[in-house]
Design a protein around this motif. Structure first.
Motif, short mmCIF file in Angstrom:
data_model
loop_
_atom_site.label_atom_id
_atom_site.label_comp_id
_atom_site.label_asym_id
_atom_site.label_seq_id
_atom_site.Cartn_x
_atom_site.Cartn_y
_atom_site.Cartn_z
N PHE A 197 13.61 -5.09 -35.07
CA PHE A 197 14.70 -5.34 -34.28
C PHE A 197 14.58 -6.94 -33.93
N THR A 198 13.51 -7.55 -33.58
CA THR A 198 13.28 -8.98 -33.32
C THR A 198 13.81 -9.70 -34.52
N HIS A 237 19.61 -24.07 -28.39
CA HIS A 237 18.39 -23.89 -28.00
C HIS A 237 18.44 -22.29 -27.80
N VAL A 238 17.79 -21.47 -28.45
CA VAL A 238 18.01 -19.99 -28.02
C VAL A 238 16.68 -19.38 -27.73
N ASN A 239 16.59 -18.59 -26.60
CA ASN A 239 15.47 -17.87 -26.19
C ASN A 239 15.95 -16.38 -26.37
N LEU A 240 15.20 -15.43 -27.16
CA LEU A 240 15.66 -13.97 -27.08
C LEU A 240 14.32 -13.39 -26.43
N TYR A 241 14.64 -12.57 -25.47
CA TYR A 241 13.43 -11.75 -24.63
C TYR A 241 13.85 -10.39 -24.99
N VAL A 242 12.85 -9.50 -25.60
CA VAL A 242 13.20 -8.03 -25.88
C VAL A 242 12.11 -7.23 -24.93
#
Length: 359
Positions: free
Chosen positions: A312-313, A329-334
């Motif tokens: 998924f990540t 700037h992109v932050n993705l927290y799963v």
């Protein structure tokens, strides 16, 4: 698209301003542990991950106004406030020349007095709600060997509330322009007070508008910056700051920034269709001067395997790279409901990196 996998101390170092963390033992040059006493100023060890982070001098000294925010009714995103002060500070006090220290010049008693005076000095219809909520100080010290640790710069963040009561007792809101004007007047008085003990140190003043009392989804925003030159007692220059935050998805975002709203909707649809099961996805976007500069996405799902988390990540990272401009700037927290699962960071410059939590 390539992503770097960071684990353990190396991952944690990316997010820390000073490289001393629980569970990550970092030693000074030469590999010898420092003794319990420090007789002369010395640099704390800093992992070389970015030139944008400040080093410091041990021992660590907490801010003199720490804990005061808990006494207010306002939900101030303290991490955003702190990191925002540092971001704007870099223009005047570059990381290559200065070290960071928590504020040591202003005491809690002074801030409480300023807040009380501001309320008392308000007009009759505004006595119950003064605009000053909090004052946060950051100090910047010399890196030069012969002046190591000497105070050479101060940044003050004045947290201001736009809420007030008119003469009839009704709740009202100042416009940004009105709050800027009142903040400038307030800052002038505070600078005069601080200048008693620091007459020669250059200063940067930042006005920070706190979110409304009932808002918990987006942080406050910086609305103005001012400069106090060395050996001067007044603010010589003010500059407006066009900073905005929007919740993704939201009606306000759709109205103001429809393109970014559509991009986020597409990201949600792609993720949902690819994996089938429910994935909750929200975000907060930062806009400077009408342009999105940062997007923080939180994806919540219940995964049973780490391979599923990884897939998924990676999929979400690919979609982010296709949908959002490289300047963002992109932050993705799963995460699941009770623990983090993975993170993916795509900086506006440099290589992206990913980490899958193993526990």
């Amino acid at each position: 698209m390539k992503a770097k996998f960071l684990t353990g101390c190396r991952l944690m170092a990316v997010f820390l301003l000073v490289a001393v963390t629980a569970g990550c033992s970092l030693l000074p040059r030469g590999g010898q542990e420092a003794g319990p006493e420090i007789t002369t100023p010395s640099l704390s060890p800093v992992v070389e991950v970015s030139e944008d982070y400040y080093g410091s001098i041990p021992p660590y000294k907490p801010n003199q106004t720490r804990g005061m925010l808990s006494e207010t009714k306002y939900r101030i995103d303290f991490s955003h406030l702190e990191l925002g002060l540092m971001e704007f500070a870099r223009d005047t006090f570059p990381t290559s020349e200065y070290l960071f220290q928590e504020g040591q010049q202003i005491k809690q008693e002074q801030v409480k007095e300023w807040i009380a005076q501001e309320k008392t000095g308000a007009t009759n219809g505004q006595k119950k709600k003064g605009i000053l909520v909090h004052v946060l100080e950051h100090d910047y010290l010399s890196k030069e060997k012969d002046r190591l640790g000497q105070l050479e710069g101060i940044v003050l963040g004045l947290s201001l509330s736009p809420e007030y009561q008119d003469a009839t007792g009704q709740d009202k809101m100042y416009t940004t322009q009105e709050l800027q004007a009142k903040g400038q007047q307030l800052a002038a008085r505070i600078v005069q007070s601080v200048r008693v003990n620091t007459p020669t140190v250059p200063m940067v003043i930042l006005l920070y508008q706190v979110p409304e009392a009932n808002s918990s989804l987006v942080p406050g925003r910086f609305i103005m910056s001012g400069t106090v030159n060395a050996n001067e007692a007044a603010i010589s220059k003010w500059q407006p700051i066009e900073e905005e935050y929007y919740l993704f998805p939201s009606t306000d975002l759709e109205k103001k920034y429809p393109q970014q709203s559509l991009q986020f909707d597409k990201l949600m649809r792609q993720s949902q269709s690819y994996f089938g099961e429910y994935i909750g996805m929200t975000g907060v976007g930062r806009f400077m001067g009408g342009k999105m500069t940062e997007l923080t996405i939180t994806a919540t799902a219940e995964y049973d395997s780490r391979t599923e988390v990884l897939q998924f990540t990676q999929f979400a990272a690919g979609s982010i790279d296709q949908l959002f401009d490289k300047s963002v700037h992109v932050n993705l927290y799963v995460q699941s409901m009770n623990k983090p699962l993975s993170i993916y960071i795509r900086p506006s410059t440099g290589e992206p990196y990913m980490h899958i939590y193993r526990q």
